[in-house]
Design a protein around this motif. Structure first.
Motif, PDB file in Angstrom:
ATOM      1  N   MET A   1       0.824  -1.196   0.000  1.00 57.82           N
ATOM      2  CA  MET A   1       0.000   0.000   0.000  1.00 57.82           C
ATOM      3  C   MET A   1       0.868   1.260   0.000  1.00 57.82           C
ATOM      4  N   LEU A   2       2.034   1.152   0.631  1.00 54.90           N
ATOM      5  CA  LEU A   2       2.914   2.307   0.686  1.00 54.90           C
ATOM      6  C   LEU A   2       3.775   2.444  -0.567  1.00 54.90           C
ATOM      7  N   THR A   3       3.809   1.391  -1.343  1.00 56.73           N
ATOM      8  CA  THR A   3       4.773   1.342  -2.445  1.00 56.73           C
ATOM      9  C   THR A   3       4.686   2.540  -3.389  1.00 56.73           C
ATOM     10  N   PRO A   4       3.483   2.959  -3.818  1.00 56.99           N
ATOM     11  CA  PRO A   4       3.441   4.124  -4.716  1.00 56.99           C
ATOM     12  C   PRO A   4       4.030   5.381  -4.061  1.00 56.99           C
ATOM     13  N   LEU A   5       3.743   5.559  -2.782  1.00 56.60           N
ATOM     14  CA  LEU A   5       4.304   6.718  -2.082  1.00 56.60           C
ATOM     15  C   LEU A   5       5.828   6.629  -2.022  1.00 56.60           C
ATOM     16  N   VAL A   6       6.321   5.429  -1.759  1.00 56.84           N
ATOM     17  CA  VAL A   6       7.771   5.247  -1.688  1.00 56.84           C
ATOM     18  C   VAL A   6       8.405   5.595  -3.031  1.00 56.84           C
ATOM     19  N   GLU A   7       7.781   5.146  -4.100  1.00 59.32           N
ATOM     20  CA  GLU A   7       8.338   5.416  -5.424  1.00 59.32           C
ATOM     21  C   GLU A   7       8.347   6.912  -5.729  1.00 59.32           C
ATOM     22  N   GLN A   8       7.246   7.576  -5.339  1.00 56.94           N
ATOM     23  CA  GLN A   8       7.193   9.029  -5.572  1.00 56.94           C
ATOM     24  C   GLN A   8       8.225   9.753  -4.707  1.00 56.94           C
ATOM     25  N   ALA A   9       8.301   9.349  -3.456  1.00 56.23           N
ATOM     26  CA  ALA A   9       9.254   9.998  -2.546  1.00 56.23           C
ATOM     27  C   ALA A   9      10.683   9.747  -3.004  1.00 56.23           C
ATOM     28  N   ARG A  10      10.932   8.545  -3.478  1.00 56.28           N
ATOM     29  CA  ARG A  10      12.271   8.214  -3.959  1.00 56.28           C
ATOM     30  C   ARG A  10      12.674   9.105  -5.122  1.00 56.28           C
ATOM     31  N   ALA A  11      11.674   9.542  -5.858  1.00 59.11           N
ATOM     32  CA  ALA A  11      11.947  10.431  -7.000  1.00 59.11           C
ATOM     33  C   ALA A  11      12.041  11.890  -6.571  1.00 59.11           C
ATOM     34  N   GLY A  12      11.903  12.141  -5.257  1.00 60.86           N
ATOM     35  CA  GLY A  12      12.090  13.501  -4.773  1.00 60.86           C
ATOM     36  C   GLY A  12      10.819  14.239  -4.407  1.00 60.86           C
ATOM     37  N   ASP A  13       9.695  13.534  -4.347  1.00 63.51           N
ATOM     38  CA  ASP A  13       8.414  14.159  -4.031  1.00 63.51           C
ATOM     39  C   ASP A  13       8.283  14.295  -2.513  1.00 63.51           C
ATOM     40  N   GLU A  14       8.419  15.523  -2.007  1.00 63.74           N
ATOM     41  CA  GLU A  14       8.362  15.749  -0.564  1.00 63.74           C
ATOM     42  C   GLU A  14       6.980  15.465   0.011  1.00 63.74           C
ATOM     43  N   ASP A  15       5.944  15.793  -0.744  1.00 68.09           N
ATOM     44  CA  ASP A  15       4.595  15.544  -0.241  1.00 68.09           C
ATOM     45  C   ASP A  15       4.355  14.046  -0.058  1.00 68.09           C
TER      46      ASP A  15
END
Lengths: 185, 279
Positions: A1-15
């Motif tokens: 469930m967290l995976t999409p957030l992790v991928e976005q955050a890994r790309a630099g998405d602070e939100d």
């Protein structure tokens, strides 16, 4: 469930990272407190772990391993916090156990158990504490604990053995001293 | 405890007690700090999330490449030496020791000088460095007993580019010695392997490098210990000047990951560009 957030955050998405942090922060605090036995230091360790996670997130290959990876960062942050604690050792406070846990609150852990466990636990090295917390609090199996902490299975087993033995000894010491207290009362 | 109780159940029940919610202001402080930091971009994408050591061939190639860049860069910084070029040191000031929580924005100390009280050196740290809980040694090292960061024999300082995390720590200590640099460095490496209980440190460093510390020959050792939670890259610089052996160290607690050795060496040596011998 967290995976999409992790991928976005890994790309630099602070939100995305903020959402991720909100999802995992409570569990991190619970783990850190149980290792360090100090709320302030646990909060510091969680902060360090979250900031480190943000900085190092591009290095995480498998987003599905995020929480396990974060927990390892957290444990390292706890170790570092403990080392700082030894250096700045004046910041030690003992809990008023009887005041915070009235007698008869439950049947599993008595006031004396808490007292002895707290004292026994504080004498344990932090790496043994971590194994105890991951095994008894998070409910992980020993192979899972070893993987989570990045240590060999044999090391996890021996740490759990020594830690459990130490706490058992503390509890049994309590059992031996209670009658004496009762006699003197 | 009643003798009929299962110790595991008692321990589990006891561990279930305690806080389980992180305060909002603490989380906000962490996120504010995140906002001030850049993510560390991978110099070598294939190093991503490596659970153990890097393949040696790849590591060696990467290290050589980065070391070459680092040597050139530090040579420029040092004005001829790898380390050196001491400028005038500011008067040491006792800055605050900001606690990471709960306040999200303690005033950062933007520069710091370690002006050792017991050992003949001072280090002016880069202007962008922020110090956390600096402490000078209060007991001079006797030259033989255990002396590790966290002991009162060390000058110690936490460094990072933001005020709310100790992402690496520097420390220094020393003692009179009759050894030359080669023997002193080897002797200290042997001691380190026995000083930290429960840690597996190698008898020999993985990487050594000759350099100068304010004009004095010095040697860097890089090695990885296991303090129980995974690999922990350790860096030391040893120097002997006028019969005094000095040890400077950098550790980076809390990473939990295999670090880029060359990058960490660069950071360590950059922190020592303001090193100056005293006396």
């Amino acid at each position: 469930m967290l995976t999409p957030l992790v991928e976005q955050a890994r790309a630099g998405d602070e939100d995305a990272f903020a959402a991720l942090a909100r999802a995992v922060a409570d569990r991190c605090l619970a783990i850190a407190f149980r290792i360090l036995r100090d709320t302030g230091r646990a909060e510091d360790a969680v902060q360090v772990a979250l900031v480190t996670a943000w900085r190092e997130l591009p290095g995480l290959r498998d987003p599905e391993r995020f929480e396990a990876w974060l927990h390892r960062l957290l444990v390292h942050a706890c170790y570092a916090e403990a080392r700082r604690g030894r250096r700045h050792g004046a910041n030690v406070r003992l809990l008023d156990i009887e005041a915070t846990h009235p007698a008869g609150r439950d049947e599993v852990v008595t006031i004396h158990d808490r007292d002895q466990l707290e004292r026994g636990f504080r004498r344990l090295p932090h790496d043994q504490r971590a194994v105890l917390v991951f095994h008894h609090y998070l409910g992980l199996t020993l192979p899972e604990v070893a993987e989570r902490l990045g240590i060999p299975l044999g090391t996890a087993k021996s740490r759990l053995h020594y830690a459990t033995a130490a706490l058992r000894a503390a509890l049994e010491a309590d059992a031996r001293t209670v009658p004496a207290r009762e006699r003197s009362a | 405890m009643s003798s009929t109780k299962d110790p595991g159940a008692v321990i589990g029940a006891w561990l279930s007690e305690g806080p389980t919610v992180l305060r909002d202001d603490v989380l906000a402080a962490a996120l504010a700090d995140v906002h001030r930091r850049r993510q560390r971009r991978l110099r070598f994408p294939w190093t991503r999330d490596v659970p153990g050591r890097l393949p040696m061939a790849g590591l060696a190639a990467a290290a050589v490449a980065v070391l070459a860049v680092g040597v050139v860069g530090l040579g420029l910084l040092g004005g001829g030496g790898l380390i050196g070029g001491p400028g005038p040191l500011p008067t040491p000031s006792q800055g605050p020791s900001p606690s990471p929580s709960p306040s999200p924005s303690p005033s950062p100390v933007t520069s710091w000088t370690i002006d050792s009280a017991l050992y003949p050196y001072a280090i002016q740290l880069p202007a962008e460095a922020v110090t956390i809980r600096p402490t000078l040694a209060t007991i001079a090292w006797d030259g033989s007993s255990r002396c590790i960061p966290g002991d009162p024999c060390t000058d110690w300082i936490g460094l990072d580019d933001a005020p709310t995390a100790v992402s690496r720590q520097l420390w220094g200590f020393g003692a009179p010695t009759s050894l030359d640099l080669d023997a002193f460095a080897a002797d200290m490496q042997r001691r380190i392997t026995t000083w930290v209980q429960g840690a597996a440190c190698p008898a020999e460093p993985a990487t050594t490098r000759d350099l100068e510390l304010d004009g004095v020959p010095a040697r860097l050792h890089a090695f990885t210990c296991d303090y129980g939670g995974g690999p922990d890259l350790q860096l030391r610089v040893f120097a002997v000047r006028d019969g005094f052996g000095l040890v400077l160290g950098q550790g980076k607690p809390g990473s939990g990951e295999v670090l880029d050795e060359a990058e960490e060496i660069d950071r360590f040596l950059a922190s020592l560009t303001g090193f100056r011998w005293k006396g």
